[in-house]
Design an enzyme around this catalytic site. Structure first.
Site, PDB file in Angstrom:
ATOM      1  N   ASP A  23      28.359 -91.732  41.954  1.00 53.20           N
ATOM      2  CA  ASP A  23      29.291 -92.183  40.918  1.00 53.20           C
ATOM      3  C   ASP A  23      30.671 -92.309  41.546  1.00 53.20           C
ATOM      4  O   ASP A  23      31.299 -91.307  41.905  1.00 53.20           O
ATOM      5  CB  ASP A  23      29.302 -91.177  39.766  1.00 53.20           C
ATOM      6  CG  ASP A  23      30.190 -91.614  38.611  1.00 53.20           C
ATOM      7  OD1 ASP A  23      30.838 -92.673  38.728  1.00 53.20           O
ATOM      8  OD2 ASP A  23      30.233 -90.896  37.596  1.00 53.20           O
TER       9      ASP A  23
ATOM     10  N   ASP B  87      29.692 -98.899  38.902  1.00 51.23           N
ATOM     11  CA  ASP B  87      30.189 -97.773  39.689  1.00 51.23           C
ATOM     12  C   ASP B  87      29.167 -96.682  39.943  1.00 51.23           C
ATOM     13  O   ASP B  87      29.461 -95.713  40.655  1.00 51.23           O
ATOM     14  CB  ASP B  87      31.412 -97.165  38.997  1.00 51.23           C
ATOM     15  CG  ASP B  87      31.126 -96.774  37.554  1.00 51.23           C
ATOM     16  OD1 ASP B  87      30.150 -97.282  36.975  1.00 51.23           O
ATOM     17  OD2 ASP B  87      31.899 -95.963  36.998  1.00 51.23           O
ATOM     18  N   GLU B  88      27.973 -96.792  39.389  1.00 52.41           N
ATOM     19  CA  GLU B  88      26.975 -95.739  39.544  1.00 52.41           C
ATOM     20  C   GLU B  88      25.662 -96.316  40.039  1.00 52.41           C
ATOM     21  O   GLU B  88      25.281 -97.430  39.674  1.00 52.41           O
ATOM     22  CB  GLU B  88      26.731 -95.018  38.211  1.00 52.41           C
ATOM     23  CG  GLU B  88      27.969 -94.401  37.581  1.00 52.41           C
ATOM     24  CD  GLU B  88      27.652 -93.702  36.270  1.00 52.41           C
ATOM     25  OE1 GLU B  88      26.596 -93.044  36.186  1.00 52.41           O
ATOM     26  OE2 GLU B  88      28.444 -93.830  35.322  1.00 52.41           O
TER      27      GLU B  88
END
Length: 417
Positions: free
Chosen positions: A11, A107-108
């Site tokens: 993350d 973003d993950e």
């Protein structure tokens, strides 16, 4: 032989804000937030950096609220192209260690490194190497969870931020996970959280120890699923990099230039959204079998409802009408409405053979689909505003919205909440 899986969840911390600080070094020591457009009433905080957070600036907060909490807050508009570029560079790093990389937004990502430990060392060592490369090559930081399944790995990446690595295994699972609030568990949203807290379940530990029968009575099938997750069990695979999932739904949403105050306003917006959604379905040569609406009021309270269709459809008239029926049935009009979303789900191929029908409803659907296709062709040639429904002229402000081309479609699903 060790048969356990080794899953990482990476993350990237305060992703949008971190990218902006990397691009603008002069802002690294200032409270910063990336926000939607105030002019178009998308004026909410998308992400804030760690300097802004102690002031109380949070994701989803209105810009005016954020400025009240932090008067010297630096506000920047989102640059989705740049964020997508950074996301792709991060993925290239991940793919140096495994071909099983499953994104969860920009973003993950989950990584299955089970087959990589003999090459790169134990999973914590791999996490450290990935973390170091993201920091050195991209100039931002990431928090990484290490576990034997996706759900627990995500708990690990959320556990300590920024720039941290957290391993959660059988030896420390209860110590780390049980005290966490139940909302930290993936798929426990506000509605589920309220139901659980109403029966005294406020932590993941209480959820794990609650009898499955009690949860099933309260939450249905999802109760057993959450009980399994709370006990650290999840067998879902991490998809391979070359796996291209079928698109299962198409949706669009709009934060309106003024509050919607009556049913006519809502009907007009749903019609605009349906035109956009159905146009996208035709681009995918698909029809949907289910319609879903999403409504958010001026206090940012929201709900979603869905309904199965009698037959697959890409008729904007039909989707708008089904969406409006759902709205009328479920919205109590306690407040005006700030934003509306419409989604066509359960997509099937438009070329799939359909049984011929003499029923008026099926004939009407076919005619509307043909009209919609003709409108698509004219708009592609002469522009979006070249062909418009007469009803849109009843409201010059709402009726001029181009929801297909004029609104940002974020990579993270609007309905995910």
């Amino acid at each position: 032989m060790d048969r356990r899986r080794h899953i990482l969840h990476c993350d990237m911390n305060c992703f949008y804000a971190s990218v902006e600080m990397q691009r603008r070094p002069e802002l690294r020591d200032k409270p910063l937030a990336v926000c939607g457009s105030q002019e178009e009433r998308h004026g909410i905080v998308l992400t804030a950096n760690y300097i802004a957070k102690p002031y109380g600036v949070k994701t989803g907060m209105a810009i005016w609220q954020a400025r009240q909490r932090c008067p010297h807050l630096v506000i920047l508009p989102p640059d989705m192209d740049e964020y997508i570029r950074f996301s792709r560079m991060a993925r290239e790093i991940y793919e140096d260690y495994t071909d099983q990389v499953e994104p969860f937004g920009l973003d993950e990502s989950w990584l299955d490194v089970t087959g990589s430990v003999r090459l790169f060392g134990d999973p914590v060592a791999i996490a450290r190497e990935i973390s170091g490369r993201i920091k050195f090559e991209l100039g931002i930081t990431a928090s990484i969870g290490v576990a034997d399944n996706k759900i627990t790995a995500k708990l690990g990446s959320d556990y300590k931020k920024p720039d941290a690595i957290t391993r959660i295994g059988e030896d420390n699972y209860r110590e780390i996970v049980y005290p966490l609030p139940v909302e930290d568990l993936l798929y426990v949203g506000p509605a589920t959280s309220k139901k659980l807290r109403d029966i005294g379940i406020s932590t993941i530990g209480r959820l794990a120890e609650c009898p499955v029968e009690v949860l099933a009575r309260r939450l249905g099938k999802m109760g057993a699923v959450l009980h399994t997750f709370a006990n650290g069990r999840d067998s879902s695979p991490v998809q391979r990099s070359d796996h291209i999932p079928n698109i299962k739904s198409v949706g669009n949403s709009a934060t309106t230039p003024r509050d919607l105050e009556n049913e006519e306003d809502v009907k007009l917006m749903l019609l605009l959204l349906a035109e956009s959604v159905c146009s996208r379905m035709r681009e995918l040569v698909s029809r949907c079998t289910e319609v879903e609406i999403y409504v958010r009021d001026t206090e940012l309270n929201s709900f979603s409802r869905q309904r199965k269709l009698a037959a697959p459809s890409c008729s904007s008239q039909e989707l708008a009408q089904v969406g409006f029926d759902l709205f009328q049935k479920h919205y109590p009009w306690r407040r005006p409405i700030r934003s509306v979303g419409l989604r066509g789900a359960g997509l099937v191929e438009a070329q799939s053979s359909l049984q011929l029908s003499l029923f008026a409803e099926d004939q009407r659907r076919d005619k509307w689909e043909r009209i919609d296709a003709a409108v698509d062709h004219l708009r592609q040639r002469y522009g979006y505003m070249s062909v418009r429904r007469a009803v849109l002229d009843t409201d010059p402000l709402l009726g001029r919205i181009n929801v297909k081309d004029g609104h940002t479609v974020h990579p993270v699903g609007y309905f995910g909440g």
